[in-house]
Write a protein that holds these residues in place. Structure first.
Motif, PDB file in Angstrom:
ATOM      1  N   SER A  70      32.908  49.605  45.860  1.00  0.00           N
ATOM      2  CA  SER A  70      34.049  49.449  44.841  1.00  0.00           C
ATOM      3  C   SER A  70      34.346  47.855  45.151  1.00  0.00           C
ATOM      4  CB  SER A  70      35.377  50.743  44.894  1.00  0.00           C
ATOM      5  OG  SER A  70      36.147  50.044  45.948  1.00  0.00           O
TER       6      SER A  70
ATOM      7  N   ASN B 173      39.057  47.599  45.811  1.00  0.00           N
ATOM      8  CA  ASN B 173      38.649  47.014  47.746  1.00  0.00           C
ATOM      9  C   ASN B 173      38.051  46.459  47.810  1.00  0.00           C
ATOM     10  OD1 ASN B 173      39.985  49.209  47.059  1.00  0.00           O
ATOM     11  ND2 ASN B 173      38.400  50.622  48.000  1.00  0.00           N
ATOM     12  N   ALA B 174      36.579  45.482  47.694  1.00  0.00           N
ATOM     13  CA  ALA B 174      35.725  44.459  47.861  1.00  0.00           C
ATOM     14  C   ALA B 174      36.184  43.113  47.494  1.00  0.00           C
ATOM     15  CB  ALA B 174      34.707  44.785  47.406  1.00  0.00           C
ATOM     16  N   LEU B 175      37.592  42.709  46.666  1.00  0.00           N
ATOM     17  CA  LEU B 175      37.824  42.014  46.516  1.00  0.00           C
ATOM     18  C   LEU B 175      39.409  41.716  46.845  1.00  0.00           C
ATOM     19  CD1 LEU B 175      36.963  40.934  42.601  1.00  0.00           C
ATOM     20  CD2 LEU B 175      36.602  39.439  44.682  1.00  0.00           C
ATOM     21  N   ASN B 176      39.785  40.458  47.767  1.00  0.00           N
ATOM     22  CA  ASN B 176      40.289  39.882  48.886  1.00  0.00           C
ATOM     23  C   ASN B 176      42.329  39.971  47.387  1.00  0.00           C
ATOM     24  OD1 ASN B 176      42.829  39.168  49.944  1.00  0.00           O
ATOM     25  ND2 ASN B 176      41.277  37.787  51.141  1.00  0.00           N
ATOM     26  N   PRO B 177      43.033  40.653  47.712  1.00  0.00           N
ATOM     27  CA  PRO B 177      44.426  40.914  46.482  1.00  0.00           C
ATOM     28  C   PRO B 177      44.823  39.883  46.760  1.00  0.00           C
ATOM     29  CG  PRO B 177      44.271  43.150  47.894  1.00  0.00           C
ATOM     30  CD  PRO B 177      43.053  42.454  48.208  1.00  0.00           C
ATOM     31  N   VAL B 178      44.994  39.063  47.911  1.00  0.00           N
ATOM     32  CA  VAL B 178      45.977  38.040  47.378  1.00  0.00           C
ATOM     33  C   VAL B 178      45.156  36.695  47.517  1.00  0.00           C
ATOM     34  CG1 VAL B 178      48.100  38.812  48.756  1.00  0.00           C
ATOM     35  CG2 VAL B 178      45.728  37.994  50.316  1.00  0.00           C
ATOM     36  N   LEU B 179      44.292  36.898  47.350  1.00  0.00           N
ATOM     37  CA  LEU B 179      43.646  35.256  47.090  1.00  0.00           C
ATOM     38  C   LEU B 179      42.690  35.321  45.600  1.00  0.00           C
ATOM     39  CD1 LEU B 179      43.060  33.411  49.818  1.00  0.00           C
ATOM     40  CD2 LEU B 179      40.484  34.869  49.873  1.00  0.00           C
TER      41      LEU B 179
ATOM     42  N   GLN C 189      37.508  33.305  46.701  1.00  0.00           N
ATOM     43  CA  GLN C 189      36.012  34.043  47.461  1.00  0.00           C
ATOM     44  C   GLN C 189      35.032  33.657  47.111  1.00  0.00           C
ATOM     45  OE1 GLN C 189      38.108  38.007  47.663  1.00  0.00           O
ATOM     46  NE2 GLN C 189      39.635  37.676  46.000  1.00  0.00           N
TER      47      GLN C 189
ATOM     48  N   TYR D 206      43.662  36.180  40.137  1.00  0.00           N
ATOM     49  CA  TYR D 206      43.902  37.038  41.005  1.00  0.00           C
ATOM     50  C   TYR D 206      43.261  38.354  40.910  1.00  0.00           C
ATOM     51  CZ  TYR D 206      46.844  34.221  43.652  1.00  0.00           C
ATOM     52  OH  TYR D 206      47.517  33.574  44.354  1.00  0.00           O
TER      53      TYR D 206
ATOM     54  N   HIS E 117      43.391  41.488  40.284  1.00  0.00           N
ATOM     55  CA  HIS E 117      44.314  42.659  39.789  1.00  0.00           C
ATOM     56  C   HIS E 117      45.107  42.300  38.471  1.00  0.00           C
ATOM     57  CE1 HIS E 117      47.635  39.702  40.989  1.00  0.00           C
ATOM     58  NE2 HIS E 117      48.257  40.244  39.991  1.00  0.00           N
ATOM     59  N   GLN E 118      44.213  40.829  38.194  1.00  0.00           N
ATOM     60  CA  GLN E 118      44.458  40.826  36.625  1.00  0.00           C
ATOM     61  C   GLN E 118      43.224  40.793  36.024  1.00  0.00           C
ATOM     62  OE1 GLN E 118      45.407  36.215  37.738  1.00  0.00           O
ATOM     63  NE2 GLN E 118      47.433  37.143  37.363  1.00  0.00           N
TER      64      GLN E 118
ATOM     65  N   MET F 108      31.452  40.759  42.097  1.00  0.00           N
ATOM     66  CA  MET F 108      30.813  40.842  42.804  1.00  0.00           C
ATOM     67  C   MET F 108      29.749  40.540  42.983  1.00  0.00           C
ATOM     68  SD  MET F 108      33.156  42.065  45.070  1.00  0.00           S
ATOM     69  CE  MET F 108      32.272  42.055  46.356  1.00  0.00           C
TER      70      MET F 108
ATOM     71  N   ASP G 246      37.796  47.031  52.854  1.00  0.00           N
ATOM     72  CA  ASP G 246      36.308  46.886  52.113  1.00  0.00           C
ATOM     73  C   ASP G 246      36.238  45.009  52.007  1.00  0.00           C
ATOM     74  OD1 ASP G 246      34.970  49.332  51.725  1.00  0.00           O
ATOM     75  OD2 ASP G 246      34.868  49.218  49.685  1.00  0.00           O
ATOM     76  N   TYR G 247      37.215  44.449  51.526  1.00  0.00           N
ATOM     77  CA  TYR G 247      37.046  43.505  51.338  1.00  0.00           C
ATOM     78  C   TYR G 247      36.868  42.387  52.966  1.00  0.00           C
ATOM     79  CZ  TYR G 247      42.229  43.528  52.029  1.00  0.00           C
ATOM     80  OH  TYR G 247      43.777  43.944  52.190  1.00  0.00           O
TER      81      TYR G 247
ATOM     82  N   VAL H  42      32.802  42.376  53.313  1.00  0.00           N
ATOM     83  CA  VAL H  42      32.829  41.486  52.432  1.00  0.00           C
ATOM     84  C   VAL H  42      32.531  39.984  53.253  1.00  0.00           C
ATOM     85  CG1 VAL H  42      32.433  40.412  50.478  1.00  0.00           C
ATOM     86  CG2 VAL H  42      32.956  43.029  50.146  1.00  0.00           C
TER      87      VAL H  42
ATOM     88  N   LYS I 159      29.796  37.503  54.482  1.00  0.00           N
ATOM     89  CA  LYS I 159      29.343  36.359  53.567  1.00  0.00           C
ATOM     90  C   LYS I 159      29.772  35.456  55.071  1.00  0.00           C
ATOM     91  CE  LYS I 159      33.181  36.041  50.199  1.00  0.00           C
ATOM     92  NZ  LYS I 159      34.196  35.911  49.769  1.00  0.00           N
TER      93      LYS I 159
ATOM     94  N   TYR J   6      42.616  37.220  55.233  1.00  0.00           N
ATOM     95  CA  TYR J   6      41.395  38.331  54.968  1.00  0.00           C
ATOM     96  C   TYR J   6      42.546  39.595  55.058  1.00  0.00           C
ATOM     97  CZ  TYR J   6      37.938  36.238  52.123  1.00  0.00           C
ATOM     98  OH  TYR J   6      37.297  35.559  50.953  1.00  0.00           O
TER      99      TYR J   6
ATOM    100  N   ASN K 104      47.398  39.962  53.717  1.00  0.00           N
ATOM    101  CA  ASN K 104      47.547  41.407  52.666  1.00  0.00           C
ATOM    102  C   ASN K 104      48.028  41.824  54.234  1.00  0.00           C
ATOM    103  OD1 ASN K 104      45.820  42.087  50.657  1.00  0.00           O
ATOM    104  ND2 ASN K 104      44.378  40.882  51.834  1.00  0.00           N
TER     105      ASN K 104
ATOM    106  N   PRO L 153      50.423  38.300  44.787  1.00  0.00           N
ATOM    107  CA  PRO L 153      50.590  37.632  43.134  1.00  0.00           C
ATOM    108  C   PRO L 153      50.302  39.075  42.342  1.00  0.00           C
ATOM    109  CG  PRO L 153      47.868  37.761  44.655  1.00  0.00           C
ATOM    110  CD  PRO L 153      49.124  37.638  45.210  1.00  0.00           C
TER     111      PRO L 153
END
Lengths: 325, 325, 326
Positions: free
Chosen positions: B103, B106-112, B117, B154, B156-157, B167, C221-222, C225, C229, C240, C244, C319
């Protein structure tokens, strides 16, 4: 459900250790009359071992000699002068001996006996307050979470507000106004100031359970609210309710000790808190009477640790990520 | 396309992988062999818990905590990933074999920001400067139709479909030869699912990488796969050219899967048309693992497991019963 | 912006609730503390009497709502009443002396313990199968169960009484002139033990909170990932995972601040540190209600402001919140 949690709980080393620790203290509290070698309030001046450097000052003083209020004032004004006064005024310090395992207080009460009797009061106050707080917050959480809407908004608002209002100063102010000093006012004050945190945690669990499919189904099947709440929501919250109970009890034991230490409890009741109050009021610390102020604190910390360990275990059981692998 | 479908780029031999638990070793992948040719699209299907995700992670040797490869070989251009040093695997990962995770949410870091990334993967492998990395990132974003101005956005945008395309872009960052896709479209709605699959097809033709596509949704695979493998309880039960497996499924489990979705590319294709549960993988039964749920079972196949047998050239099935079709 | 307004609204409402509590507590208590109060106030000039009357609802025929209005008005004017124990000094003036000490001591100790605790928590989660991590967590579970004041007593006993490396109490030496380096050094020297008490007591909470958050994040998951990477472990740990994990940690920091401040007050009492905590203790002993209530109000405001700062920090770090999400 209950059985499963019980099994997991006992299978967890931390939980088991915590439970054993708690059981130990509970047994000490229950059997206090048989375990305590002396009456905790009885002065046993005759058996006190007088410290060598004070042996020449043979005058034993009774509690009446100490003017309490001036004593306290003096302390707060300058600790250094207090130290001098106390050492002058308190020639009698019972060191630990075979007769008095933890020595005696300034007026010759057996500290070991006080510690045992204190377990009874402190643990009872903690457990009763913990139960009271948990029930109060569980009711609020169920009402807010289940009904939702305006009721939820109002309860949540007040929960969040009371969460940021510092509870200890509030407790102190309320306790100072209550003219009756005793255990019951303390339970009420502690319970009425510590509900916000568990309410917040429990409410969010109720809300998330309410949105699960099985609850939705039984609601749409026309099950009575009481059935849904007590048969379907509540059983799924057991571990969280237990966790709230443990942390509330732990907070209550520390809270009771704190209020009593400040002098807002009934100082003639023997509990860990009042023991610390008397130790402090009589300058045990600066007289080097470690046997007076160390044991009650260690007991509080041990009880606290036992609850913390059980909570840790519950966390691990309900959140597999935290489990050690 | 047929011309370059010749050379085996990845070969998996008798792979056993799983999780070390207190109760024993869970053989989530139990003796799996397959091969992947350059530019090939291999679909792996099976219900949740059949070991397909473990297989994907094993190929990357991306194991955390208690997961591990117990035996077998994973040959990537002659090198055995299963037994390579950590350093070698680290160099192989992402640069040669990369992965699109389940998914994207969840696979993307929300704060970067997504740009960062993308570039950090490049910087970790290429030792170039940030400008080059950014150029490459913008390139891959363009490949998946994400406008340049989203570089600093980000997660979430972005919409769900956009995140999944990010991804994919991330997986392509270092021009790998193999991209493993673990249920890349599961969390998305059907229309978006379509566009993502089409995008993958288009990119594969353009960039000529091989794909291992893992899903529980067999209907997704039949149209796009070159080869198809069906997994059940840690084993591949049927394997062959996609059209062959689809038109004449040999294993009763495959047949069950085929029967359990209504239309070919239908939107609500779900598995679960077969009664019963898969077996315990810590201590698997000696016979065929599908035996308890099988429609065509006969005495004997509960005692020893039938091996993969060639039914038609290139088409294998692990069943010795009557083949239907 | 919506997030911002909602937070400000909540905090202002909390302030109003604190003030209202302050107003109602003396009026709702069983027994008659007010009567007792008036008996002790023989010979107070009538103009000071007025504000005391308003504060405690004594001898007044005004309706409750009118009393409440007058009370709020007095507060707005900064009139907190007269201190009974230090009669006839206004409470405001007494507080003014105590506040800087408390802000300095508690502010510093709290921030310090949050940072140390967070860093230790990150480490304890990152290498959670290592021995030191288990040991640290275990030790602090135990220490966290000590009442603050008792840990203070313990420190005094060992470091001030036994080893005599630190002073027993007070905020500075009486032999040092105020101002100048000697004074600053003396303040630091005297502040060390109480600050250490607050820091050590509250450290466990932050370690455990951060550790649990971090462990939850590490399962995301991140993180997988990022490992796939092949990113440098430092980057995974800090950008990472920790970045968070710290967000919920700041939220719980804000929420448990009230508790920490409570512990800080007790620490001051034990160390005879001349801040609001000691003043609160003296007020309790002397039944100086006006003083107690003013201190409660002050602490509430301080905690609310700290909460506001924490909200801003989250706004800067997350953010999603910045874009008006949750």
């Amino acid at each position: 459900m209950f059985k499963d949690i019980g099994k997991l709980f006992l299978g967890n080393k931390k939980a088991l250790f915590g439970l054993l620790l708690l059981t130990f203290f509970a047994l000490v509290g229950i059997f206090a009359p048989f375990l305590a070698p002396y009456d905790p309030k009885n002065n046993r001046v005759e058996t006190v071992t007088v410290l060598s450097e004070e042996r020449d000052r043979s005058r034993t003083i009774s509690r009446e000699d100490l003017d309490e209020s001036t004593e306290k004032r003096v302390y707060s004004q300058s600790v250094h002068t207090t130290y001098e006064r106390i050492t002058k005024k308190l020639p009698l310090k019972g060191k630990p001996s075979s007769e008095h395992l933890l020595g005696t207080t300034h007026s010759g009460q057996d500290i070991f006996s006080q510690l045992i009797w204190g377990t009874r009061v402190s643990l009872t106050v903690g457990l009763v307050t913990g139960l009271f707080t948990t029930l109060l917050s569980l009711c609020l959480a169920l009402i807010a979470g289940y009904l939702g809407g305006l009721v939820d908004d109002i309860i949540s608002l007040f929960t969040n507000v009371f969460l940021v209002i510092p509870s200890l100063p509030l407790m102190i102010v309320i306790a100072a106004y209550v003219s009756v000093r005793g255990v019951i006012p303390i339970i009420l004050i502690l319970g009425l100031t510590s509900w916000p945190w568990p309410t917040r945690v429990l409410r969010s669990q109720v809300v998330s359970l309410k949105n699960r499919d099985f609850i939705k189904v039984s609601k749409s099947l026309g099950e009575k609210p009481a059935y849904v709440v007590f048969r379907e929501i509540l059983p799924n919250m057991i571990s969280l309710v237990m966790a709230s109970f443990f942390s509330s009890t732990m907070a209550a034991i520390i809270g009771e000790a704190t209020l009593e230490f400040i002098g807002l409890g009934n100082v003639s009741v023997v509990s860990w808190g009042t023991m610390l109050y008397w130790a402090q009021a009589n300058g045990a610390l600066l007289a080097g009477a470690w046997w007076w102020f160390l044991p009650p604190g260690i007991c509080i910390a041990l009880i606290g640790t036992s609850f913390a360990l059980m909570n840790f275990a519950i966390d691990e059981i309900s959140n597999p990520k935290l489990r050690k692998r | 396309m047929q011309e370059f479908l010749s050379e085996n780029i990845l070969e998996c031999q008798e792979l056993v992988a799983g999780y070390e638990l207190k109760a024993g070793f869970v053989r989530a992948v139990d003796g799996v062999s397959f091969s992947l040719r350059r530019g090939e699209f291999l679909g792996i299907a099976g219900e949740s818990g059949c070991g397909k995700t473990t297989l994907a992670y094993a190929v990357m040797r991306l194991f955390r905590d208690n997961a591990k490869i117990r035996s077998g070989k994973i040959l990537y251009s002659g090198k055995d990933i299963a037994n390579a040093s950590e350093e070698e695997v680290k160099n192989l990962r992402w640069e040669h074999i990369s992965m699109v995770f389940q998914s994207a949410m969840n696979a993307l870091n929300p704060v970067l920001p997504i740009g960062e990334q993308l570039t950090d993967a490049w910087l970790a492998h290429k030792h170039g400067d940030l400008r080059e990395a950014k150029t490459r990132a913008l390139e891959v974003l363009k490949l998946v139709d994400i406008p340049e101005d989203r570089y600093n956005a980000y997660p979430h945008q972005l919409s769900g479909g956009m995140k999944q395309r990010v991804m994919i872009a991330m997986a392509l960052m270092l021009q790998p030869e193999i991209v493993i896709m673990d249920e890349p479209t599961t969390a998305l709605d059907v229309v978006v699912q379509r566009t993502i699959i089409e995008k993958i097809q288009e990119l594969r033709k353009e960039l000529q990488f091989s794909v291992i596509f893992i899903t529980h949704d067999l209907s997704l695979l039949v149209e796009i796969s070159d080869q198809l493998a069906i997994m059940y309880a840690g084993k591949i039960v049927e394997y062959g050219p996609a059209s062959e497996v689809f038109l004449s499924p040999c294993h009763p489990y495959t047949q069950g899967l085929m029967a359990s979705f209504p239309t070919l590319s239908g939107p609500i294709a779900r598995m679960g048309g077969i009664e019963g549960k898969p077996p315990d993988l810590i201590d698997p039964p000696p016979g065929c693992r599908f035996y308890p749920r099988c429609r065509n079972r006969h005495s004997g196949c509960d005692l020893s497991a039938p091996p993969l047998r060639q039914v038609k050239p290139g088409h294998y099935a692990a069943c010795d019963g009557e083949y239907h079709g | 912006m919506k997030y911002f307004l909602r937070k400000i609204g909540l905090l202002l409402f909390a302030l109003l609730v604190a003030i209202t509590l302050n107003f109602f507590i003396p009026r709702l208590m069983p027994g008659d503390p007010a009567r007792e109060l008036i008996d002790r106030m023989q010979g107070i000039p009538p103009e000071s009497m007025e504000s005391i009357r308003i504060a405690f609802g004594l001898d007044t025929k005004d309706a409750l709502i009118v009393q409440y209005g007058k009370y709020l008005l007095n507060l707005l004017k900064g009139d907190l009443g007269i201190s009974l124990s230090r009669f006839p000094t206004p409470v405001k003036d007494v507080l003014k002396i105590a506040i800087p000490w408390t802000l300095g001591l508690m502010g510093l100790a709290t921030i310090l313990s949050f940072f140390i605790g967070t860093i230790l928590g990150i480490g304890a989660a990152w290498s959670r199968n290592k021995r030191w991590a288990t040991l640290t967590v275990g030790t602090f579970i135990f220490i966290r169960s000590f009442p603050y004041f008792w840990l203070g007593l313990l420190f005094i006993y060992f470091f001030a009484f036994r080893m005599q490396v630190f002073p027993i109490g007070n905020a500075y030496s009486i032999y040092v002139q105020r101002g100048g380096w000697d004074f600053i050094l003396s303040v630091l020297y005297h502040g060390f033990l109480p600050a250490a008490t607050i820091t050590v007591s509250s450290l466990g909470g932050w370690i455990l909170t951060m550790r649990n958050n971090m462990i939850n994040v590490l399962a995301e998951d991140y993180i997988t990932v990022a490992l796939a990477k092949g990113l440098p472990l430092r980057r995974i740990k800090n950008l990472y995972a920790a970045k968070n994990a710290i967000l919920p940690s700041i939220t719980s920091f804000a929420m448990s601040l009230g508790f920490v401040v409570g512990g800080g007050l007790l620490t001051e009492m034990v160390f005879a540190y001349p801040g609001v905590g000691l003043m609160l203790w003296q007020a309790v002993q002397a039944k100086d209600y006006a003083m107690m209530q003013a201190i409660f109000l002050f602490i509430s405001i301080a905690v609310l402001i700290a909460n506001f700062i924490a909200d801003i920090a989250i706004l800067l770090l997350d953010p999603r919140v910045r874009d008006g999400g949750r």
